[in-house]
Enzyme design. Sequence first.
Site, PDB file in Angstrom:
ATOM      1  N   LYS A  25       0.940  -1.322   0.094  1.00  0.00           N
ATOM      2  CA  LYS A  25      -0.085   0.083  -0.083  1.00  0.00           C
ATOM      3  C   LYS A  25       0.776   1.308   0.071  1.00  0.00           C
ATOM      4  CE  LYS A  25      -1.903   1.620   3.952  1.00  0.00           C
ATOM      5  NZ  LYS A  25      -1.702   3.138   4.036  1.00  0.00           N
ATOM      6  N   ASN A  26       1.855   1.387   0.740  1.00  0.00           N
ATOM      7  CA  ASN A  26       2.650   2.563   0.996  1.00  0.00           C
ATOM      8  C   ASN A  26       3.475   2.624   0.051  1.00  0.00           C
ATOM      9  OD1 ASN A  26       1.223   2.953   3.182  1.00  0.00           O
ATOM     10  ND2 ASN A  26       2.907   2.653   4.762  1.00  0.00           N
ATOM     11  N   CYS A 119      -4.481   8.284   9.851  1.00  0.00           N
ATOM     12  CA  CYS A 119      -4.676   7.705  11.055  1.00  0.00           C
ATOM     13  C   CYS A 119      -4.474   8.838  12.148  1.00  0.00           C
ATOM     14  CB  CYS A 119      -3.959   6.409  11.102  1.00  0.00           C
ATOM     15  SG  CYS A 119      -4.401   4.805  10.527  1.00  0.00           S
ATOM     16  N   ARG A 124       0.626  14.795  12.629  1.00  0.00           N
ATOM     17  CA  ARG A 124       0.931  14.706  11.612  1.00  0.00           C
ATOM     18  C   ARG A 124       1.435  16.044  10.781  1.00  0.00           C
ATOM     19  NH1 ARG A 124      -0.849   9.371  10.436  1.00  0.00           N
ATOM     20  NH2 ARG A 124       0.969   9.211   8.946  1.00  0.00           N
ATOM     21  N   ASP A 312       4.379   1.013  12.233  1.00  0.00           N
ATOM     22  CA  ASP A 312       3.200   0.149  11.881  1.00  0.00           C
ATOM     23  C   ASP A 312       3.274  -0.933  12.263  1.00  0.00           C
ATOM     24  OD1 ASP A 312       2.439   2.824  10.685  1.00  0.00           O
ATOM     25  OD2 ASP A 312       2.881   2.232   8.545  1.00  0.00           O
ATOM     26  N   ARG A 404      -9.044   0.349   5.146  1.00  0.00           N
ATOM     27  CA  ARG A 404      -8.134   1.341   4.164  1.00  0.00           C
ATOM     28  C   ARG A 404      -6.823   0.728   3.875  1.00  0.00           C
ATOM     29  NH1 ARG A 404      -6.156   5.882   7.671  1.00  0.00           N
ATOM     30  NH2 ARG A 404      -4.693   5.993   6.048  1.00  0.00           N
TER      31      ARG A 404
HETATM   32  C1  UD1 Z   1       4.406   7.022   6.700  1.00  0.00           C
HETATM   33  C2  UD1 Z   1       3.345   5.712   6.619  1.00  0.00           C
HETATM   34  C3  UD1 Z   1       3.023   5.652   7.988  1.00  0.00           C
HETATM   35  C4  UD1 Z   1       4.158   5.194   8.826  1.00  0.00           C
HETATM   36  C5  UD1 Z   1       5.152   6.242   8.812  1.00  0.00           C
HETATM   37  C6  UD1 Z   1       6.199   6.023   9.517  1.00  0.00           C
HETATM   38  C7  UD1 Z   1       2.706   5.992   4.122  1.00  0.00           C
HETATM   39  C8  UD1 Z   1       1.362   6.231   3.581  1.00  0.00           C
HETATM   40  N1  UD1 Z   1       2.331   6.179   5.717  1.00  0.00           N
HETATM   41  O1  UD1 Z   1       3.668   8.206   7.064  1.00  0.00           O
HETATM   42  O2  UD1 Z   1       2.156   4.217   7.713  1.00  0.00           O
HETATM   43  O3  UD1 Z   1       3.532   4.931  10.149  1.00  0.00           O
HETATM   44  O4  UD1 Z   1       5.499   6.774   7.438  1.00  0.00           O
HETATM   45  O5  UD1 Z   1       6.880   4.978   9.057  1.00  0.00           O
HETATM   46  O6  UD1 Z   1       3.498   5.631   3.804  1.00  0.00           O
HETATM   47  N2  UD1 Z   1       7.067  14.348  11.146  1.00  0.00           N
HETATM   48  C9  UD1 Z   1       7.506  15.769  11.175  1.00  0.00           C
HETATM   49  N3  UD1 Z   1       7.448  16.765  10.309  1.00  0.00           N
HETATM   50  C10 UD1 Z   1       7.168  16.652   9.177  1.00  0.00           C
HETATM   51  C11 UD1 Z   1       6.490  15.139   8.745  1.00  0.00           C
HETATM   52  C12 UD1 Z   1       6.814  14.154   9.752  1.00  0.00           C
HETATM   53  O7  UD1 Z   1       8.137  16.208  12.491  1.00  0.00           O
HETATM   54  O8  UD1 Z   1       7.076  17.340   8.269  1.00  0.00           O
HETATM   55  C13 UD1 Z   1       7.272  13.498  12.178  1.00  0.00           C
HETATM   56  C14 UD1 Z   1       5.875  12.761  12.284  1.00  0.00           C
HETATM   57  O9  UD1 Z   1       5.043  13.336  13.271  1.00  0.00           O
HETATM   58  C15 UD1 Z   1       6.422  11.564  12.920  1.00  0.00           C
HETATM   59  C16 UD1 Z   1       7.783  11.236  12.072  1.00  0.00           C
HETATM   60  O10 UD1 Z   1       8.266  12.423  11.547  1.00  0.00           O
HETATM   61  O11 UD1 Z   1       6.837  11.638  14.168  1.00  0.00           O
HETATM   62  C17 UD1 Z   1       7.629  10.138  11.007  1.00  0.00           C
HETATM   63  O12 UD1 Z   1       6.334  10.675  10.003  1.00  0.00           O
HETATM   64  P1  UD1 Z   1       6.568  10.386   8.638  1.00  0.00           P
HETATM   65  O13 UD1 Z   1       7.755   9.601   8.257  1.00  0.00           O
HETATM   66  O14 UD1 Z   1       6.346  11.666   7.632  1.00  0.00           O
HETATM   67  O15 UD1 Z   1       5.239   9.743   8.233  1.00  0.00           O
HETATM   68  P2  UD1 Z   1       4.262   9.446   7.159  1.00  0.00           P
HETATM   69  O16 UD1 Z   1       5.111   9.763   6.038  1.00  0.00           O
HETATM   70  O17 UD1 Z   1       3.158  10.575   7.117  1.00  0.00           O
END
Ligand code: UD1
Length: 425
Positions: A25-26, A119, A124, A312, A404
Site C-alpha cells: 500500500k505505502n 490515522c 502529523r 506500523d 483502508r
Molecule cells: C508514513 C507511512 C505510515 C508510517 C510512517 C512512519 C505512508 C502512506 N504512511 O507516514 O504508515 O507510520 O511513514 O513510518 O507511507 N514529521 C515531522 N515533520 C514532518 C513530517 C513528519 O516532524 O513534516 C514526524 C512525524 O510526526 C512522525 C515522524 O516524523 O513523528 C515520521 O513521520 P513520517 O515519516 O512523515 O510519516 P508519514 O510519511 O506521514
Amino acid sequence: MAEFDRFSVEGGARLTGRVRVSGSKNAALPILAATLMTDEPCVVEGVPDLHDVRTMVETLRSLGVEVEHTGTTVRTRVVNEDLCTAHYDLVSRMRAGFCVLGPLIAKRGRGKVSLPGGCKIGARPVELHRKGLVALGAEVPVRHGYVEGEADRLHGAEIFLGGAFGSSVLGTANVLTAATLADGVTVIEGAALEPEIEDLARFLVCMGARIQGIGTHRLEIHGVERLDGTTYRIIPDRIEAGTLMAAAAITRGDVELENICLDHLVAVVDYLRALGVSVEKTESGLGCRVTAPERLGPCDLNTHPYPGIPTDMQAQLMAVLCTVDGTSAVNEKVFPDRFIHVGEFNRMGARISKEGAVAIVDGGHRLSGAPVEAPDLRAAAALVLAGLVAEGVTEVSRIDHLDRGYAKFEEKLGALGARIQRVGA
Ligand code: UD1
C-alpha cells in the site's frame, strides 16, 4: 445502528496453511501520485485492492487523470492539467493524498492540496514537505486549510529532510518526485530509507528520472526535461507480511507466507525470533514459514525508522506480547502518542500500563473476548489478532480503518483457519 462494519472473531483457532501477501500500500500510493509527472500512459501492477488505493484513484481522477482500475492493475493517463486542486474530502481520508503536491508543482507549476488526514496516531505535521519544496524554489503558503503550491520552474538544491523523529517518509516522496523535473542537481540528505521510497525512486528511474544513492540517506537527483510513461510492478507489503507473521505467532500457528521480501523485514523477523518464534525462508526464496511454540519469552520492543522495527508493526507485536509470559517494554520512537489501542487491549483483560512514550506489557494473562473499537488502521489488525486468542467472541468495530490498508484481511485469515466474520453496518 452502527455506521461501519465490524468483525466478529471467535478465539481459539490455531492458524495453519499458506497465504499470499498483497502488493505494498505505502509504495503504491506515492507511485500512483507520481504518475502525474508524465503526459504518457503508466501501468502500475501489483497494487493492493483496498480503500486507500481507491481514494488515491479518486484523487487522481479529480486532478484530470483518466484511470482504469481493474483488480491489482492501475492504468493512468493525464488528460486535463487544468484541474490542480486535491480537495479536503479526499486528502483528509488518508495522509498519502498529500503526495500529489510535489508532482503538481513540478509538472503543472501549481497545486492546491488540502492539509492531510489519515490515522489518528499523533501529530502529523507537513513542515518537512514544505521545507523541501521551498528549497526547490516553490512557494507553499497554507491558506484556509490548503497548501497552495506554486513555482514557475523548480531548481536543484541541497536539502536536509531529517526531523525530530527521523526522516519523513512521505516528505521524502514529495520532494524526491518534484526534484526529478527541477533544473540542475538536487541533493536530499537525511532521506527516508523505507523500502517504499526505494520503490518510488525505481519507478521514477523507469520513467526516465536520474537518481543516484537509491536506498541510502543521500539521494542525488539530476533533473530531466520530461518523464515518460512506464509499466511497473510494486514490492510486496512488508507490513501486511509482518501482521500475518504476528497472527501466526499469537496463535502459535504454522503459516507459510508467499510473495514477501524478507530483506525488508529483518528487524521484525529478528524480534519474532527473540520471542522464540521460528521464521525460515522457504526453498523458493520468495516466501517464509512462521512457526511458534506454545511458550514464548518476553522481549522489549523499540520502534524506529527503517531498518528498525516499523511503528506500523507496534500494535500487532504488542498483541503478541500480551500472550507471552513476563514483562516487556514497548518504546514508540516514531509516533510517541501511538498507544490508543492500549485501552482497548486492556478491555480484553490485557495488563498494559503506559508511561509517556513507553507501554509496559505484563503478558501471559488469558485475554477474554470483548467489544472493542479500532482506533486506527494497524491497531484494528492488532485487535483482530488479540481476538484470535481471546476466550469467546471479540467484536471489533470501526473496521473501516482496517479496510483502508489490508486487502481481503478476513478472507486471508479465514483461509488459515481463523473464525472471523464481517458483520455489516
Ligand atoms: C508514513 C507511512 C505510515 C508510517 C510512517 C512512519 C505512508 C502512506 N504512511 O507516514 O504508515 O507510520 O511513514 O513510518 O507511507 N514529521 C515531522 N515533520 C514532518 C513530517 C513528519 O516532524 O513534516 C514526524 C512525524 O510526526 C512522525 C515522524 O516524523 O513523528 C515520521 O513521520 P513520517 O515519516 O512523515 O510519516 P508519514 O510519511 O506521514
